[in-house]
Motif scaffolding. Sequence first.
Motif, PDB file in Angstrom:
ATOM      1  N   LEU A   4      28.989  43.962  39.453  1.00  0.00           N
ATOM      2  CA  LEU A   4      30.078  43.021  39.714  1.00  0.00           C
ATOM      3  C   LEU A   4      29.974  42.470  41.131  1.00  0.00           C
ATOM      4  CD1 LEU A   4      32.812  41.603  39.154  1.00  0.00           C
ATOM      5  CD2 LEU A   4      33.909  43.709  39.953  1.00  0.00           C
ATOM      6  N   ASP A   5      29.780  43.360  42.099  1.00  0.00           N
ATOM      7  CA  ASP A   5      29.683  42.923  43.487  1.00  0.00           C
ATOM      8  C   ASP A   5      28.489  41.985  43.690  1.00  0.00           C
ATOM      9  OD1 ASP A   5      31.960  44.312  44.232  1.00  0.00           O
ATOM     10  OD2 ASP A   5      30.842  46.087  44.887  1.00  0.00           O
ATOM     11  N   ARG A   6      27.374  42.262  43.041  1.00  0.00           N
ATOM     12  CA  ARG A   6      26.204  41.374  43.157  1.00  0.00           C
ATOM     13  C   ARG A   6      26.490  40.012  42.538  1.00  0.00           C
ATOM     14  NH1 ARG A   6      23.507  46.263  42.482  1.00  0.00           N
ATOM     15  NH2 ARG A   6      23.404  46.071  40.222  1.00  0.00           N
ATOM     16  N   ILE A  13      31.507  35.552  47.460  1.00  0.00           N
ATOM     17  CA  ILE A  13      32.706  36.383  47.423  1.00  0.00           C
ATOM     18  C   ILE A  13      32.270  37.839  47.579  1.00  0.00           C
ATOM     19  CG2 ILE A  13      34.704  37.095  46.057  1.00  0.00           C
ATOM     20  CD1 ILE A  13      34.415  34.410  44.541  1.00  0.00           C
ATOM     21  N   TYR A  14      32.898  38.550  48.511  1.00  0.00           N
ATOM     22  CA  TYR A  14      32.481  39.914  48.821  1.00  0.00           C
ATOM     23  C   TYR A  14      33.688  40.845  48.837  1.00  0.00           C
ATOM     24  CZ  TYR A  14      28.678  37.013  50.444  1.00  0.00           C
ATOM     25  OH  TYR A  14      27.691  36.073  50.504  1.00  0.00           O
TER      26      TYR A  14
END
Length: 174
Positions: A4-6, A13-14
């Motif tokens: 998801l973070d990648r 977006i981080y």
Amino acid sequence: MNELDRSVARLGIYRVSVPVPFLHAGGPANAWLVEEEGGGLLMIDTGLAAGEGSAALDAGFQRLGFRHEDVRRIVVTHGHVDHFGGARHVQARAGREVPVLAHPVDAPKLTEGGWVYREHAPAYARHLVRLGVPADLADTVMWRSAPAFELAPPVARTEPLVEGQLLRGRWVEL
């Protein structure tokens, strides 16, 4: 970094995971950093700077290669202390009063601190009773919850979020 973070990082977006020092919150809060058009960052929620929160915020910025000074504005999604409680910390680290956007109903929680909770606690307790919570338990919940609202130093002012307002990131509209 998980999948998801990648995926959202490709959109600029981080996520910064911020621990919350009370169990009933259900786990860490997420602060989101969004790359803005023309540079800088939009921060959505800040987590809570109390306890280990400020260290987690600082480590998240460092891990992602951003600086607090990069934050152009902060948007608070709602008036829970674990979503706005780090705003003053981010402003202090940025060295300036980063604008904080919030719904007008939530603004007093951010600017005036814990008195807002104390003033409204009796109404909250009555609402819990209407929902079926025994009166003595509702009073206990209010009494035990009050210190959580003292964990967030207030910000000087907020700017109102308005219906239909678009927030533009570098690659995405929010």
